[in-house]
Motif scaffolding. Sequence first.
Motif, short mmCIF file in Angstrom:
data_model
loop_
_atom_site.label_atom_id
_atom_site.label_comp_id
_atom_site.label_asym_id
_atom_site.label_seq_id
_atom_site.Cartn_x
_atom_site.Cartn_y
_atom_site.Cartn_z
N LEU A 83 -4.13 0.72 -2.39
CA LEU A 83 -3.47 -0.51 -2.83
C LEU A 83 -2.62 -0.25 -4.06
CD1 LEU A 83 -3.30 -3.61 -2.39
CD2 LEU A 83 -5.15 -3.81 -4.07
N LYS A 127 -1.05 -6.60 -5.27
CA LYS A 127 -1.21 -7.70 -4.32
C LYS A 127 -0.83 -9.02 -4.98
CE LYS A 127 -6.21 -8.33 -5.10
NZ LYS A 127 -7.54 -8.42 -4.41
N TYR A 187 0.85 -1.18 0.00
CA TYR A 187 0.00 0.00 0.00
C TYR A 187 0.89 1.24 0.00
CZ TYR A 187 -4.11 -2.79 1.27
OH TYR A 187 -5.16 -3.69 1.29
N SER A 211 -7.41 -13.55 0.58
CA SER A 211 -7.24 -12.58 -0.51
C SER A 211 -8.15 -11.38 -0.38
CB SER A 211 -7.50 -13.26 -1.86
OG SER A 211 -8.85 -13.68 -1.94
#
Lengths: 117, 114
Positions: free
Chosen positions: B46, B49, B36, B97
């Motif tokens: 974000l 990921k 982040y 997730s």
Amino acid sequence: GAVVSQHPSWVICKSGTSVKIECRSLDFQATTMFWYRQFPKQSLMLMATSNEGSKATYEQGVEKDKFLINHASLTLSTLTVTSAHPEDSSFYICSARIPGLVPETQYFGPGTRLLVL
Amino acid sequence: AQSVTQLGSHVSVSEGALVLLRCNYSSSVPPYLFWYVQYPNQGLQLLLKYTSAATLVKGINGFEAEFKKSETSFHLTKPSAHMSDAAEYFCAVSKSSNTDKLIFGTGTRLQVFP
């Protein structure tokens, strides 16, 4: 634009008073909101998770009577620091999980800096 | 238990230079890993990921990160720094997730000099 807002952005209060911090999901419905606190030079620590219409789930070591969380609607959660003391001075951050919004992640507010004198 | 370590609370680079922000994790289960970024007076957003698909993950603003299980690392890189990259960067780990129960590192402040 911002997805989550917090109010106030900073607050100074006297020891023994209570302070309420608002976290709003702008234009979206948040099923779950999270509250974090961050001390200087330390990481964000999750305090509690709240789902709309139900009681918040607090992390181990977080006093639920000290940090009252209310998630009355899908767009608003509040954190009330009751009988604040100088050791409660910190940076408080909220976030929201918004189903259907891409990317799938927590959306964070800009934080509220609390100083207790 | 899960944890994240970010080496270096401050990193300074010149504009145009390589950016490397380090993150090592500890996890007893296959981890989901996140980076982040926080700009002044804004909430964390974000960057990218890792969710067990490709080990090299590309994010926004030209950043990417590579998941290396053997080194338990998830370092963030950008080939050429821009002044607008100056911000605080946080690495985080989760068991899922959907980013519930994020465990954050202590953050790295990136400064970019002209």
